[in-house]
Design a protein around this motif. Structure first.
Motif, PDB file in Angstrom:
ATOM      1  N   ARG A   1      -8.199 -10.568  -8.659  1.00  0.00           N
ATOM      2  CA  ARG A   1      -8.154 -10.900  -9.561  1.00  0.00           C
ATOM      3  C   ARG A   1      -7.178 -12.369  -9.696  1.00  0.00           C
ATOM      4  NH1 ARG A   1     -11.158  -9.837 -14.222  1.00  0.00           N
ATOM      5  NH2 ARG A   1      -9.937 -11.182 -16.380  1.00  0.00           N
ATOM      6  N   GLY A   2      -7.520 -13.288 -10.070  1.00  0.00           N
ATOM      7  CA  GLY A   2      -6.712 -14.531 -10.367  1.00  0.00           C
ATOM      8  C   GLY A   2      -5.110 -14.715  -9.187  1.00  0.00           C
ATOM      9  N   GLY A   3      -5.636 -15.135  -7.957  1.00  0.00           N
ATOM     10  CA  GLY A   3      -5.308 -15.385  -7.141  1.00  0.00           C
ATOM     11  C   GLY A   3      -3.942 -13.831  -6.400  1.00  0.00           C
ATOM     12  N   LYS A   4      -4.514 -12.503  -6.984  1.00  0.00           N
ATOM     13  CA  LYS A   4      -3.340 -11.273  -6.638  1.00  0.00           C
ATOM     14  C   LYS A   4      -3.945 -10.177  -6.183  1.00  0.00           C
ATOM     15  CE  LYS A   4      -0.259 -12.916 -10.104  1.00  0.00           C
ATOM     16  NZ  LYS A   4       0.622 -11.768 -11.078  1.00  0.00           N
ATOM     17  N   ILE A   5      -4.033  -9.312  -5.452  1.00  0.00           N
ATOM     18  CA  ILE A   5      -4.641  -8.485  -5.177  1.00  0.00           C
ATOM     19  C   ILE A   5      -3.886  -7.121  -6.049  1.00  0.00           C
ATOM     20  CG2 ILE A   5      -2.727  -8.577  -3.150  1.00  0.00           C
ATOM     21  CD1 ILE A   5      -5.118  -6.625  -2.019  1.00  0.00           C
ATOM     22  N   ILE A   6      -4.252  -6.307  -6.414  1.00  0.00           N
ATOM     23  CA  ILE A   6      -3.889  -5.495  -7.661  1.00  0.00           C
ATOM     24  C   ILE A   6      -3.945  -4.058  -7.252  1.00  0.00           C
ATOM     25  CG2 ILE A   6      -3.915  -5.023  -9.867  1.00  0.00           C
ATOM     26  CD1 ILE A   6      -4.793  -7.758 -10.222  1.00  0.00           C
ATOM     27  N   ALA A   7      -3.101  -3.659  -6.962  1.00  0.00           N
ATOM     28  CA  ALA A   7      -3.670  -2.018  -6.425  1.00  0.00           C
ATOM     29  C   ALA A   7      -3.291  -0.705  -7.985  1.00  0.00           C
ATOM     30  CB  ALA A   7      -3.242  -1.835  -5.115  1.00  0.00           C
TER      31      ALA A   7
ATOM     32  N   LEU B   1       1.326  -4.743  -0.457  1.00  0.00           N
ATOM     33  CA  LEU B   1       2.068  -3.798  -1.555  1.00  0.00           C
ATOM     34  C   LEU B   1       2.665  -2.902  -0.965  1.00  0.00           C
ATOM     35  CD1 LEU B   1      -1.754  -3.923  -3.584  1.00  0.00           C
ATOM     36  CD2 LEU B   1       0.006  -5.195  -4.289  1.00  0.00           C
ATOM     37  N   ASP B   2       2.349  -2.925   0.143  1.00  0.00           N
ATOM     38  CA  ASP B   2       3.555  -1.422   0.046  1.00  0.00           C
ATOM     39  C   ASP B   2       2.905   0.011   0.194  1.00  0.00           C
ATOM     40  OD1 ASP B   2       6.071   0.222   1.542  1.00  0.00           O
ATOM     41  OD2 ASP B   2       7.126   0.046   0.122  1.00  0.00           O
ATOM     42  N   VAL B   3       1.676   0.232   0.314  1.00  0.00           N
ATOM     43  CA  VAL B   3       1.059   1.847   0.026  1.00  0.00           C
ATOM     44  C   VAL B   3       0.153   1.862   0.849  1.00  0.00           C
ATOM     45  CG1 VAL B   3      -0.764   0.448  -2.170  1.00  0.00           C
ATOM     46  CG2 VAL B   3      -0.375   2.589  -2.406  1.00  0.00           C
ATOM     47  N   ARG B   4      -0.249   3.279   1.193  1.00  0.00           N
ATOM     48  CA  ARG B   4      -1.337   3.341   1.526  1.00  0.00           C
ATOM     49  C   ARG B   4      -3.287   3.261   1.001  1.00  0.00           C
ATOM     50  NH1 ARG B   4       1.432   8.168   2.212  1.00  0.00           N
ATOM     51  NH2 ARG B   4      -0.114   9.209   1.801  1.00  0.00           N
ATOM     52  N   ALA B   5      -3.821   3.289   2.097  1.00  0.00           N
ATOM     53  CA  ALA B   5      -5.110   3.071   1.417  1.00  0.00           C
ATOM     54  C   ALA B   5      -5.044   4.337   0.827  1.00  0.00           C
ATOM     55  CB  ALA B   5      -5.669   3.408   2.576  1.00  0.00           C
ATOM     56  N   ASP B   6      -4.736   5.696   1.263  1.00  0.00           N
ATOM     57  CA  ASP B   6      -5.245   7.385   0.609  1.00  0.00           C
ATOM     58  C   ASP B   6      -4.570   7.473  -0.550  1.00  0.00           C
ATOM     59  OD1 ASP B   6      -2.788   8.046   1.145  1.00  0.00           O
ATOM     60  OD2 ASP B   6      -3.419   9.394   2.906  1.00  0.00           O
ATOM     61  N   GLU B   7      -3.465   6.126  -1.208  1.00  0.00           N
ATOM     62  CA  GLU B   7      -3.083   6.673  -2.348  1.00  0.00           C
ATOM     63  C   GLU B   7      -3.847   5.377  -3.627  1.00  0.00           C
ATOM     64  OE1 GLU B   7       2.049   6.950  -1.731  1.00  0.00           O
ATOM     65  OE2 GLU B   7       0.686   5.024  -0.667  1.00  0.00           O
ATOM     66  N   VAL B   8      -4.620   5.404  -3.168  1.00  0.00           N
ATOM     67  CA  VAL B   8      -5.557   3.805  -4.359  1.00  0.00           C
ATOM     68  C   VAL B   8      -6.357   4.360  -4.402  1.00  0.00           C
ATOM     69  CG1 VAL B   8      -6.502   1.305  -4.399  1.00  0.00           C
ATOM     70  CG2 VAL B   8      -4.276   2.010  -2.678  1.00  0.00           C
ATOM     71  N   LYS B   9      -6.053   4.596  -5.963  1.00  0.00           N
ATOM     72  CA  LYS B   9      -7.105   4.539  -6.790  1.00  0.00           C
ATOM     73  C   LYS B   9      -8.605   3.683  -7.052  1.00  0.00           C
ATOM     74  CE  LYS B   9      -5.584   5.071 -11.014  1.00  0.00           C
ATOM     75  NZ  LYS B   9      -5.212   6.205 -12.146  1.00  0.00           N
ATOM     76  N   LYS B  10      -8.084   2.229  -7.613  1.00  0.00           N
ATOM     77  CA  LYS B  10      -8.613   1.347  -7.485  1.00  0.00           C
ATOM     78  C   LYS B  10      -7.951   0.341  -7.341  1.00  0.00           C
ATOM     79  CE  LYS B  10      -9.910  -0.789 -12.356  1.00  0.00           C
ATOM     80  NZ  LYS B  10      -9.943  -1.448 -12.952  1.00  0.00           N
TER      81      LYS B  10
ATOM     82  N   VAL C   1      -2.480   6.159  -6.899  1.00  0.00           N
ATOM     83  CA  VAL C   1      -3.582   7.794  -7.614  1.00  0.00           C
ATOM     84  C   VAL C   1      -1.936   8.554  -8.802  1.00  0.00           C
ATOM     85  CG1 VAL C   1      -5.007   8.602  -5.934  1.00  0.00           C
ATOM     86  CG2 VAL C   1      -2.380   8.912  -5.651  1.00  0.00           C
ATOM     87  N   ASN C   2      -1.569   7.947  -8.547  1.00  0.00           N
ATOM     88  CA  ASN C   2       0.300   8.261  -9.267  1.00  0.00           C
ATOM     89  C   ASN C   2      -0.091   7.179 -10.914  1.00  0.00           C
ATOM     90  OD1 ASN C   2       0.614  10.090  -7.738  1.00  0.00           O
ATOM     91  ND2 ASN C   2       2.182   8.612  -6.490  1.00  0.00           N
ATOM     92  N   ASN C   3      -1.111   6.555 -10.511  1.00  0.00           N
ATOM     93  CA  ASN C   3      -1.007   5.793 -12.044  1.00  0.00           C
ATOM     94  C   ASN C   3       0.198   4.621 -11.672  1.00  0.00           C
ATOM     95  OD1 ASN C   3      -3.230   6.290 -13.061  1.00  0.00           O
ATOM     96  ND2 ASN C   3      -1.560   8.382 -14.213  1.00  0.00           N
ATOM     97  N   ASP C   4       0.687   4.217 -11.324  1.00  0.00           N
ATOM     98  CA  ASP C   4       1.836   3.100 -10.677  1.00  0.00           C
ATOM     99  C   ASP C   4       0.472   1.350 -10.030  1.00  0.00           C
ATOM    100  OD1 ASP C   4       3.395   4.632 -10.658  1.00  0.00           O
ATOM    101  OD2 ASP C   4       3.562   4.282  -9.024  1.00  0.00           O
ATOM    102  N   ARG C   5       0.673   0.487 -11.014  1.00  0.00           N
ATOM    103  CA  ARG C   5       0.158  -0.954 -10.632  1.00  0.00           C
ATOM    104  C   ARG C   5       1.081  -1.545  -9.366  1.00  0.00           C
ATOM    105  NH1 ARG C   5      -3.062  -4.849 -14.354  1.00  0.00           N
ATOM    106  NH2 ARG C   5      -2.138  -6.943 -13.316  1.00  0.00           N
ATOM    107  N   LYS C   6       0.281  -2.116  -8.504  1.00  0.00           N
ATOM    108  CA  LYS C   6       1.023  -2.692  -7.929  1.00  0.00           C
ATOM    109  C   LYS C   6       0.180  -4.137  -7.824  1.00  0.00           C
ATOM    110  CE  LYS C   6       4.153   0.607  -4.948  1.00  0.00           C
ATOM    111  NZ  LYS C   6       4.053   0.769  -4.020  1.00  0.00           N
TER     112      LYS C   6
END
Length: 334
Positions: free
Chosen positions: A218-224, A205-214, A227-232
């Motif tokens: 689900r459905g064969g995907k990892i979704i993050a 996902l090219d994202v750091r752990a401390d940047e993830v709020k959720k 904190v900037n409200n981006d969805r990856k």
């Protein structure tokens, strides 16, 4: 085999925490995502083996579902924090409020969503900390050794943890005599924190752990959600190779031995799938529904088919893994 030492060494320990809870000599403990065995303290009582879900996978007959439902919370503060429909937290809030239970053994997040920690929740506020799925190991059953005698408890656990709980109940251990409600969580596999952070987030996902709020799988995907409200999101398949053997030998996707099970499979986004297994589960769900804390509707046939498909896939994977690793069969009760 007189202790669970070999189970731990072969990495087929599911980190459920049951062995830590029942060990009378303190030979087992939890550190850095691992169960630590101290041979010098072991008295070879064998209790750890008797409650191990890998050693005793078929000791307890499976129930047939009473009902398949799709549900979501009506509690606004739960809806703001929840993973899907917020059903688990809502059921627990109502169980505490109604006096059905006094304490809840569940998993909260420490620092951020990647770092799970088992907690004993005794209030609405503490239960809100448990909202959202965690995809790393949390030995929630180890908390049973800290429960005050006479306290009525609810437990939220993965399939391996619910199996271990039933094995403990079968032995009539005092730690489980006041369990009033067991809520199971759908689970295909879990990961170590390093796997989630380095591969799941950084590589996929090219994202750091401390940047993830959720975080969601689900459905064969990892979704993050950041904190900037981006969805990856990205396909989860590259993570499969990094699942531990403990998950690869587990046959149960829906926590079939729970009173009630909850997951996302089969329901639309924003809703949770609920499987009611027995009267205790039905009572807890109906009470939350009648109190106005939940909304519910029947789960459609397509949703049920999706669940049963994943149940078959997980069961077949486990059987194949054990067949391909014959040394594991010798560790199981026959």
């Amino acid at each position: 085999m007189r202790s669970c030492e070999e189970v731990i060494q072969r990495n087929i320990c599911s980190r459920c925490g049951s062995c830590i809870a029942v060990c009378p000599s303190g030979a087992l403990s939890w550190r850095d995502e691992e169960v630590i065995f101290d041979r010098s303290k072991c008295i070879e009582c064998g209790l750890c083996l008797k409650v191990c879900p890998f050693v005793n996978p078929n000791e307890i007959p499976l129930a047939k579902p009473m009902a398949y439902l799709s549900a979501r919370t009506r509690i606004p503060e739960v809806a703001e924090r929840c993973q899907d429909g917020g059903v688990v937290t809502t059921l627990l809030i109502r169980a505490l409020e109604s006096g059905m239970v006094d304490e809840v053994l569940a998993t909260a997040s420490r620092n951020n969503v990647l770092f799970p920690v088992p907690i004993i929740a005794r209030s609405h506020k503490e239960l809100l900390k448990t909202c959202g799925s965690k995809y790393a190991y949390s030995p929630v059953l180890s908390l049973l050794r800290s429960i005050s005698r006479g306290e009525r408890i609810a437990i939220v656990g993965l399939p391996c943890q619910i199996t271990a709980l039933r094995l403990m109940e079968k032995l009539r251990l005092k730690a489980t005599e006041n369990v009033r409600l067991a809520i199971g969580l759908f689970c295909f596999q879990n990961y170590t924190l390093r796997t989630l952070a380095d591969i799941g987030l950084r590589e996929l996902l090219d994202v750091r752990a401390d940047e993830v709020k959720k975080l969601s799988i689900r459905g064969g995907k990892i979704i993050a959600w950041t904190v900037n409200n981006d969805r990856k999101e990205a396909p989860i398949a590259p993570l499969d190779a990094h699942a531990l053997p403990a998950c690869k030998v587990c046959q149960d996707f829906v926590a079939s031995l729970a009173d009630i099970s909850v997951g996302s499979t089969g329901s639309p986004e924003g809703w949770s799938t609920v499987i009611i297994w027995n009267e205790k589960g039905e009572e807890a769900f109906r009470d939350a529904l009648e109190a106005g804390y939940l909304r519910s509707r029947p789960l459609g046939e397509e949703g049920i088919k999706r669940i049963n498909r994943l149940r078959r896939i997980k069961a077949r994977r486990a059987l194949k893994y054990i067949q391909d690793n014959p040394e594991l069969r010798a560790l199981r009760v026959r």
